[in-house]
Design a protein around this motif. Sequence first.
Motif: not given
Length: 1003
Positions: A86-97
């Motif tokens: 139940n963990v998910n990860f993705s980069k976000s559009n700017f400087s974080m995730y």
Amino acid sequence: MLHIRPARISRTVSLLALGIAIATPAAAQQGPQAEEATDGNLIIVTAQKREEAIQDVPIAISAFSAEALDNYKIESGSELLRAVPNVNFSKSNFSMYNFSIRGIGTKAISASSDPAVAVSFNNTPLIRNRLFESELFDMQRVEVLRGPQGTLYGRNATAGVVNLIPALPDDMFGLDTKVEVGNYKTMRASGMINVPITDTLAIRAAGALTSRDGFDYNTFTQRRVNGRQLWSTRLSMQWKPSDRLKINAIWQHFDEDDDRSRTGKQLCTRDPGPAEINGIRIPDGTQPGVVTPLEENLRGRFSQGCQSASLYDDAAYGTPNGSGLAFVVAGQVVIPMGLPPGNAFQQVYAFLPTDPFVDATQSRNLREIATGYDPVFRAKNDIFQGNVEFDVTDALTFVSQTAYARDRYYSSQDYNRFVSGPLFSDTTGLLDPQTGVPISQAHAAPGGIFCDPQLGCSNRLLAVDLSRSRNRQWSQEFRLQSSFDGPFNFNLGVNYLDFKTQDDYFVFNNAFAYIAYNLYNRSPPYGTTNYDPCPIGTTGSDCVYVDPNPIDSLDEQGHNYFLSRNLVRTKSWAIFGEAYWNVTENLKITAGLRWTKDKKTTTPVQSQLLLGGGGGTIGTSGGNVSFGYPTDPDVVQKWSEPTGRIVIDWKPDLGFADQTLIYASASRGYKGGGTNPPRPNLNPRIVQFQPLPATFKPEYVTAFEIGTKNSFDGGRVTLNATAFYYDYEDYQISQIVDRISLNENFDATSWGLELETAWQPSRAFRVDANLGYLRTRLKKGARSIDVMNRTQGNPDWVLLRPWIQLPSNCIAPREIVENILSNPVTQFGVGLNALQALCGGSKEMGTFDPSITDGLPLYQFYGFEYNPITDAPNGGRGFFADLEGNELPNAPRLTFNIGAQYTIPIDNGDWELTLRGDYYRQSKSFARVYNSAYDRLKGWDNVNLAVTLMRPDDELTFQFYVKNVFNKSPITDFFTNSDDTGLSTNVFTLDPRIFGFSIAKRF
């Protein structure tokens, strides 16, 4: 730390350590870091900020030693999703995730928002960190705590905690080295040296270096991009002057300078716009009967650029409909540049009359882009930490943790991930229609080439964005914790945090600079003869200051680019405590409470794209200042919130199990709110907005959890299970509205199950697996305006694109639009202005030539009474979409991982060959709360393989591995860009197939 009885420390790892709890799916680390534990051969964690055997902790927790991380080939925080349910990860559009646990993550992208998953370095939370960019090295372990951890870890731990525990110095000399080569010209090196200086003092130095070519290929520049050039170092010291006092200090530095891409490919299902509205044909430049070029692409004014359609269709690899983009329309129909010699009637406008994207094409390969600008990426991060542990008595310990962190980030890349067609009209030899003299070529486009001060010379549309952040954090925590022999113990503490950040986001576009020069900075207005400079300090003039400096040395005063500047300071202090009461030998109650006081101070800075300071007269740019970015008064927000938890855990003697823990908990979590960035600094006489919330609310979660942890067959089998239910209040989610990140709050529920197991039938063979099941739902009353579907299918309203000052699309009454389209005067260009007047703005908006309408405002000239601010749904922004029952974004219902390894002795056991394979899968999910076909993310899977040859006596290891064996490119998340750039979509995907060979040696 990892604790193993000395008798067990050998080249073989105890079955119990290898078959550790489902929450710890990999073996305990051997070597100098292993110490004796009084409660058996179990990994010791600090999930409750005290050393405890992981099977005794009534929290859903996964812990990974350095060896476990290597087994899984987890090299950065982004890869933890493969080993934790139940963990998910993705980069976000700017400087974080966005690191999400149980459906809860960081979907708010405001500079004033906090992460929902607290990332801690050695138990110190870091608001900004490089969990995505940096690679793990010389780790003691990594802990992932699932569920609210607001008592001990604080305000921004509503979803859980990722705790990175570095290896610390000890009293034995040690030296580790590792080198690796792989595809994409990968070169890696890492090492550690541990030196005892005296019997009480030791130091440890570690470092890692990675260099590789890019994963993506730019077909336009014919270069690989999205590569890595990064290095990290860590220096630590530990001093134990007595049995009662221990002091350690850590400095860690991260540095990256390369062409890493902040986002992936940009997708778009082109929206051609309607061919007709209620039988009235809309000209699109390809049909006969259009009188003037002013209306050649009228159809584009009803196109939002990109449609709300699945990103998995072939059509998604298109480009936006540029004929409706306001800045393109301005150059095509509003900015005359002059007359060709010998032709007194054929006015040449600034931009060519065709859609600049009409002939642009995209590859179906997600790892292939075509841009005129290669990415630039730089990041630096420093963490300083000092820790003191002093035993006041044999049963009472005082702990102090002091930390300072500093982070710098810079990323620029092509805003449009594809190459446009030619944009600028050739201005060579054009004549002023009034004087007949050649026009000035200063800031024009001789030969169809314009030289932008930031982006250089080109005949095409160039757009580049730049995301930059600078921040620092100081924190201090004091704790007093007991270890009494009796049934009662406690952990009391107080902490303080001071965080300050400046986040800047720029968008440069050579069309913006061209419009600034040739629409607002020519004399007389809309004239063609002379270019009038607009220097810094200009007042009382409607000119637009153009920053003359290159992109890497801006004066940051220009209005020829978009700048969103975010200045935020957070001060927070808290007092907290937990009490532990052993009611009986097998029954324990844990009760914790935390009181947090937060203060956030935001300095609003309004954006100024193409705005001047003309004082509000008709036909001006609509701004208030011609240069610079004035600040508004600070917005100060304060909250005082209690959080806490209560847990009951029981260790029954079941007979068939070696050890069983059953627990039930109830907890309360909190995360602070923040401010939405201010909208453009517009003069309300020229352009009006419907008000938007200036702030967004804090998040709250009430969580209930039951779980059990079990070991069987002498530790050969472990089986852990957890069930949970969350009641979430005011979950923070962002979308781009009026060029700002508008944060909205939603109530939701989340429930699910988690299973983790490990089976070690023999020393040679081991299997571990985990399974997560998750269901999330938005509650009754949840609603929001979907920028991809503003009309929500209402046939009485149509979508319109506004004039250049207005950043967002709007909806307008179909009846009024039909009136405008059917009026013959539309063929003379006034219809364009009238349509624009339907999007926000005042009654003067769009009236460029009052003589055509006898001085009447356009709404009166066309015979309708309509004010979009008061007469349209939500000020013309669109209809609310009903979101009740929709799933939260980035919350796949199913996550699953299984791994197996087998060790084969070679040469009478002098060598060991280990074969390992891991399979991970997550089911479909959605990227936004609207849950439309556009939002759907398909499920995806991932296979990793590794072959390891080790000579235990020499501690020499050779390894060959393959990650993402089948070279899959799933879309893991996406970001929807703003209305005024066509609502294109930046997608994120996995790394491609990677293989490598490494040699490691320990001395």
